[in-house]
Design an enzyme around this catalytic site. Structure first.
Site, PDB file in Angstrom:
ATOM      1  N   SER A   1      29.628  40.835  36.941  1.00  0.00           N
ATOM      2  CA  SER A   1      30.479  42.031  36.903  1.00  0.00           C
ATOM      3  C   SER A   1      31.668  41.863  35.960  1.00  0.00           C
ATOM      4  O   SER A   1      32.239  42.860  35.519  1.00  0.00           O
ATOM      5  CB  SER A   1      30.984  42.374  38.315  1.00  0.00           C
ATOM      6  OG  SER A   1      31.707  41.291  38.858  1.00  0.00           O
TER       7      SER A   1
ATOM      8  N   HIS B   1      32.165  32.631  33.498  1.00  0.00           N
ATOM      9  CA  HIS B   1      32.817  31.863  34.562  1.00  0.00           C
ATOM     10  C   HIS B   1      31.769  31.191  35.416  1.00  0.00           C
ATOM     11  O   HIS B   1      30.668  31.715  35.596  1.00  0.00           O
ATOM     12  CB  HIS B   1      33.701  32.771  35.428  1.00  0.00           C
ATOM     13  CG  HIS B   1      33.012  34.010  35.903  1.00  0.00           C
ATOM     14  ND1 HIS B   1      32.786  35.096  35.072  1.00  0.00           N
ATOM     15  CD2 HIS B   1      32.453  34.327  37.083  1.00  0.00           C
ATOM     16  CE1 HIS B   1      32.143  36.035  35.743  1.00  0.00           C
ATOM     17  NE2 HIS B   1      31.919  35.587  36.966  1.00  0.00           N
TER      18      HIS B   1
HETATM   19  P1  AMP Z   1      30.564  37.956  38.603  1.00  0.00           P
HETATM   20  O1  AMP Z   1      30.129  39.089  39.507  1.00  0.00           O
HETATM   21  O2  AMP Z   1      29.622  36.786  38.587  1.00  0.00           O
HETATM   22  O3  AMP Z   1      30.911  38.466  37.228  1.00  0.00           O
HETATM   23  O4  AMP Z   1      31.886  37.371  39.251  1.00  0.00           O
HETATM   24  C1  AMP Z   1      33.113  37.997  39.113  1.00  0.00           C
HETATM   25  C2  AMP Z   1      33.951  37.529  40.275  1.00  0.00           C
HETATM   26  O5  AMP Z   1      35.296  37.841  39.996  1.00  0.00           O
HETATM   27  C3  AMP Z   1      33.596  38.178  41.609  1.00  0.00           C
HETATM   28  O6  AMP Z   1      33.195  37.181  42.541  1.00  0.00           O
HETATM   29  C4  AMP Z   1      34.890  38.866  42.019  1.00  0.00           C
HETATM   30  O7  AMP Z   1      35.137  38.801  43.404  1.00  0.00           O
HETATM   31  C5  AMP Z   1      35.915  38.093  41.221  1.00  0.00           C
HETATM   32  N1  AMP Z   1      37.137  38.813  40.938  1.00  0.00           N
HETATM   33  C6  AMP Z   1      37.270  40.102  40.520  1.00  0.00           C
HETATM   34  N2  AMP Z   1      38.576  40.390  40.320  1.00  0.00           N
HETATM   35  C7  AMP Z   1      39.272  39.277  40.629  1.00  0.00           C
HETATM   36  C8  AMP Z   1      40.656  38.953  40.641  1.00  0.00           C
HETATM   37  N3  AMP Z   1      41.612  39.844  40.278  1.00  0.00           N
HETATM   38  N4  AMP Z   1      41.029  37.703  41.014  1.00  0.00           N
HETATM   39  C9  AMP Z   1      40.093  36.815  41.376  1.00  0.00           C
HETATM   40  N5  AMP Z   1      38.768  37.042  41.384  1.00  0.00           N
HETATM   41  C10 AMP Z   1      38.360  38.269  41.021  1.00  0.00           C
END
Ligand code: AMP
Length: 113
Positions: free
Chosen positions: A94, A99
């Site tokens: 997302s 990461h």
């Molecule tokens: P992905 O879905 O693999 O791209 O992981 C993105 C991650 O970022 C998800 O697990 C979200 O919960 C996390 N995330 C989104 N916004 C934030 C934020 N402001 N601080 C920390 N983590 C976040």
């Protein structure tokens, strides 16, 4: 101006729970943890997704793996954790700034859903 969410965190434009930082990476707590320990290991260089990584990113990519081991040690995770990379929207990505997810502190099933 920063563009990705994680660049904004790296540049302190939005807050995050930062648990480690060095010249190439930052490690934060995931805002929606999926396990008692859920960290995100983020390179400072913006690579949208793993499959966009280039030969020149070799040091950055390897460094992320080493940082995962280092923070697992720092947090005493007992050598028990899972690393996940979601590559592409259909795989659950997302945020399009590469990461590693580091998950620990509960039983983790295999195969993942
Ligand atoms: P992905 O879905 O693999 O791209 O992981 C993105 C991650 O970022 C998800 O697990 C979200 O919960 C996390 N995330 C989104 N916004 C934030 C934020 N402001 N601080 C920390 N983590 C976040």
């Amino acid at each position: 101006m920063s563009s990705t969410l994680f660049e904004k965190i790296i540049n302190r434009e939005i807050p995050a729970d930062i648990i480690y930082e060095d010249e190439l990476s930052i490690v934060i707590k995931d805002i929606q943890p999926q396990a008692p320990t859920h960290l995100l290991i983020i390179p400072k260089k913006v690579i949208p997704k793993l499959s966009d990584g280039l030969e020149e990113d070799k040091e950055t990519l390897g460094h992320m793996m080493l940082v995962a081991g280092k923070v697992a040690d720092l947090l005493n995770l007992d050598d028990t954790f899972r690393i996940v990379i979601n590559n592409g929207a259909k795989a659950g990505q997302s945020v399009f700034h590469l990461h590693l997810h580091l998950l620990s502190g509960r039983s983790l099933n295999w195969p993942p859903g």
